[in-house]
Design an enzyme around this catalytic site. Structure first.
Site, PDB file in Angstrom:
ATOM      1  N   HIS A  23      -7.921  -5.225  -0.068  1.00 40.10           N
ATOM      2  CA  HIS A  23      -6.733  -4.414   0.162  1.00 40.10           C
ATOM      3  C   HIS A  23      -6.172  -4.743   1.546  1.00 40.10           C
ATOM      4  CE1 HIS A  23      -4.224  -0.793  -0.435  1.00 40.10           C
ATOM      5  NE2 HIS A  23      -4.378  -0.604   0.864  1.00 40.10           N
ATOM      6  N   SER A  47       0.832  -1.197   0.000  1.00 39.51           N
ATOM      7  CA  SER A  47       0.000   0.000   0.000  1.00 39.51           C
ATOM      8  C   SER A  47       0.873   1.256   0.000  1.00 39.51           C
ATOM      9  CB  SER A  47      -0.944  -0.037   1.201  1.00 39.51           C
ATOM     10  OG  SER A  47      -1.916   0.974   1.108  1.00 39.51           O
ATOM     11  N   ASP A  75      -9.489  -4.829  -5.093  1.00 39.12           N
ATOM     12  CA  ASP A  75      -8.922  -3.675  -4.407  1.00 39.12           C
ATOM     13  C   ASP A  75      -9.262  -2.401  -5.173  1.00 39.12           C
ATOM     14  OD1 ASP A  75      -7.421  -1.900  -2.924  1.00 39.12           O
ATOM     15  OD2 ASP A  75      -5.479  -2.622  -3.646  1.00 39.12           O
TER      16      ASP A  75
END
Length: 758
Positions: free
Chosen positions: A643, A422, A613
């Protein structure tokens, strides 16, 4: 599929009409009306899905890697329709039974009908994106279109996706976990403003969560309210619960044991490194200075095996207090291994605003074992207190310090890989770009899991998923962008770092002090809820209880949809501060916007994304851009996971296999061969990039790998039962739990030391 849906709707309507035992009460009429609306939505959605299916392959990275936001939206439709078909067949077969609950089934179908209606609205928005963008372009090039999407998000009803339909698009094994997260968040939000510590609020939340378990509609409405008007301090406080000594200690018990786990504080001093193009020359790397001047950079060294240099006086002098020093036993000190030729440098995720390396310890310990390499994880400063470029400066400085001092980390650094997820994936890419611009050695490869490569407000088909994603709503995404780019001015209290014994004693005292109060509040809330509640049939039959008809202000949004259709609107409008600053387009903030000259010369980049995601299109477009300029890049799209799946690696077999895929990409950077006998051998279907295999672990044998979820459920059930006891009984039972955990941990460590000595 849609013809089957039509047939099932007809079958249900016929079965309900033919059952004389079912009186035509409000619930029966509601169910009949819902099936009619599902038929209408199904016919409209079928045409939209057919249109996307005809062209979505043009937006894939390549033929071997099917994956983009348009495909994902179609997949979400299929998941919703399949559930409706399954439930419809059950109703048609059992509606005449004695035990058939018409109220419950009507509520279930109402929820999924609402979800299908809202997904239909998303398909219309995606259709607009498809028509306005160039072929192959996933992100909107028109700011006006992105603004309209934000307006739709602020007004559209979303509670249905957090209630009965929660996580329907994800792997079934993750749905209990997602339900736990949502219930925990809404319960935590209810007690957030009370004068309690983080763990105290968590204890109170445990007792107030009952009403959200039994009433999915209430849970969905409350979760929507929290995320519609998100408070950054609340968000950071909730996700940093995992940083407490008690919670992280419990997670550490069930994770793989390592011989080295040191927290380091490296002073901010200028470094001298050889120039990559001419090692006879040097380049000076300055310490981080943005916002408040030079300061130390915090890191964590994790190594499954003790290696030369890791117990040196020079390194231990940099060790900072995180409880009593995690000293190495005498048995371990005599078993030093030679330095590893490889070094993994890790940047954690958390939206640039939350978490530290401690939250990611679990899978990092597993990686260190599987790869047999030391791992240096950087605890960079977090926004909004430390906006861009502070985190980037600290990560780049940590990278340079690791190259210069690799001998202290148990490595010769012949092969160096950057890894992150991320926000950490973003930092992996930008640190590599910064290394090139400074002329220092670049890493040998990058493994970025679901990275954020475009921190702007541009709409894309995958970002439409923020309407239904419980882990990454659009309000959260925009809050993180605002915080990192410096446009978020909220003041957030920093995390207090106490030593382990002090923190454990404090947390235990707070927990014991709050349990009695929490139990009382819990019982009172249940009594109040029972007296004030009404049967499901009493709810409005035309939609969820917090949905509202559109007002004059919403008529402007209606032009996005065909005549005769309007999505349900939320009863509480969101207040989203749309990020608007030139910093968003800085190439070191949004690598996707970087000029080719900054991207040429990057090391091989391995991207691992999730099909469900909201940031999927970030990975697809960045991989396409690198390929277009001749840069080595791979993309792997994993199905059915949300995610942040790396942090969930202990929750299910699917997330563990996804973590193993990331390990495989890192092996490619290190040029390691996959061991013939791994701890977990995923069976992967390479044709569609989905995981269909089973673990090699014997299901009848308890293992460390899946014990964390079991331990959590055991502790939760134990604490819930404590509400039946007095304060003294609570103290006694809790003391027994801590004593048992401490005894098992100590015996385990003694056993490991004895084995090494033998």
């Amino acid at each position: 599929m849609f013809s089957t849906l039509e047939a099932v709707c007809v079958e249900v309507i016929s079965a309900l009409s033919g059952q004389l035992s079912l009186s035509y009460n409000d619930a029966t009429n509601q169910l009949l009306a819902v099936m009619g609306r599902i038929q209408e939505h199904g016919r409209a959605v079928e045409a939209l899905v057919a249109g996307f299916a005809a062209v979505y392959h043009h937006y894939d990275f390549d033929t071997e890697t099917p994956g983009n936001g348009y495909r994902t939206l179609v997949k979400v439709v299929h998941s919703c329709v399949l559930y409706i078909i399954h439930k419809g067949r059950y109703i048609a077969s059992n509606c005449g039974g004695v035990f058939f609950r018409v109220d419950h089934n009507a509520s279930e179908m109402e929820a999924y009908c609402t979800a299908l209606c809202q997904i239909r609205a998303l398909l219309y928005l995606a259709q607009r994106l498809l028509n306005d963008n160039e072929l192959g372009q996933l992100y909107s090039q028109e700011g006006e279109l992105s603004e309209r999407f934000v307006k739709e998000y602020t007004s559209m009803h979303k509670a249905c996706f957090y209630g009965r339909c929660l996580g329907f698009q994800f792997s079934p094994s993750l749905r209990p976990f997602l339900q736990t997260v949502v219930i925990s968040m809404v319960s935590f939000g209810e007690n957030y403003n009370k004068q309690q510590s983080r763990l105290g609020r968590a204890a109170l939340s445990l007792f107030t969560s009952g009403k959200y378990v039994v009433d999915p509609e209430l849970r969905g409405a409350e979760f929507e309210r929290i995320t519609q008007n998100l408070d950054m301090q609340f968000w950071k406080t909730f996700w940093n619960i995992t940083e407490t000594e008690l919670i992280s200690g419990l997670a550490s018990i069930t994770s793989n044991q390592v011989q080295v786990n040191l927290t380091l504080s490296v002073p901010g001093e200028s470094l001298s490194l050889p120039l990559a193009s001419d090692p006879s020359l040097t380049v000076t790397v300055s310490p981080p200075v943005a916002h408040w001047g030079p300061g130390p950079v915090n890191m964590r060294l994790i190594s499954h095996t003790l290696r030369e240099g890791q117990d040196s006086a020079e390194l231990l002098a940099l060790s900072r207090s995180e409880g009593p020093q995690r000293s190495l036993s005498v048995g371990f000190r005599n078993q030093r291994s030679s330095p590893s030729p490889c070094l993994l440098i890790h940047f954690h995720g958390g939206g640039f605003v939350a978490q530290t390396s401690r939250s990611h310890e679990s899978y990092l310990k597993t990686w260190s074992r599987d790869l047999n390499v030391p791992i240096l994880s950087v605890d960079y400063s977090l926004a909004p207190e430390a906006p861009f470029p502070r985190a980037l400066e600290e990560c780049f400085y940590a990278y340079c310090w690791a190259l210069k001092n690799c001998h202290l980390l148990g490595s010769t650094a012949e092969r160096v890989c950057l890894a992150g997820d991320s926000a950490g994936g973003n930092l992996c890419l930008t640190v590599s770009m910064k290394a090139m611009s400074h002329g220092v050695r670049t890493p040998d490869g990058v493994m970025a899991a679901y990275p954020a490569t475009l921190l702007t407000t541009d709409a894309s088909p995958s970002r439409l998923l923020t309407l239904i994603d419980p882990l990454l709503p659009l309000s959260v995404l925009y809050k993180c962008i605002n915080a990192y780019t410096g446009t978020e001015n909220e003041s957030v209290q920093p995390i207090q770092h106490l030593d382990t014994l002090s923190a454990l004693g404090r947390d235990t005292a707070v927990l014991l002090g709050d349990i009695t109060q929490g139990a009382s509040n819990w019982l009172q809330s249940l009594l109040n809820n029972t007296s004030a509640s009404s049967p499901p049939a009493a709810r409005p039959a035309n939609g969820p209880q917090n949905a509202a008809p559109h007002s004059d202000d919403m008529l402007q949004c209606s032009k996005e949809f065909p005549e005769g259709f309007e999505p349900l609107r939320s009863g509480c409008l969101a207040e989203i501060r749309t990020p608007c600053t030139p910093i968003m387009k800085n190439p070191f903030v949004s690598p996707l916007l970087a000029p080719d000259i900054l991207l040429k010369g990057l090391p091989p980049v391995h991207l691992v994304a999730s099909a469900l995601d909201a940031l999927l299109d970030d990975s697809v477009m960045f991989a396409k851009k690198l390929r277009s300029i001749g840069q080595p890049v791979t993309l792997r799209v994993i199905e059915d996971l949300p995610h942040g799946f790396l942090s969930l690696s202990q929750v299910s077999r699917e997330t563990q296999e996804a973590s193993d895929i990331c390990v495989g990409r890192i092996r490619e950077v290190f040029k390691q061969e996959s061991p013939p006998d791994t701890h977990r051998q995923p069976n992967l279907n390479h044709k569609n990039n989905s995981m269909v295999g089973h673990s090699r672990v014997d299901p009848h044998q308890p293992t460390e790998q899946y014990s964390y979820f079991s331990l959590s459920r055991f502790l939760s059930s134990t604490v819930i039962k404590l509400s039946d006891y007095s304060h003294d009984d609570v103290t006694s039972h809790t003391s027994v739990i801590y004593h048992d955990i401490h005894t098992r941990t100590r015996r385990r460590e003694e056993q490991k030391v004895t084995e090494v000595e033998v």
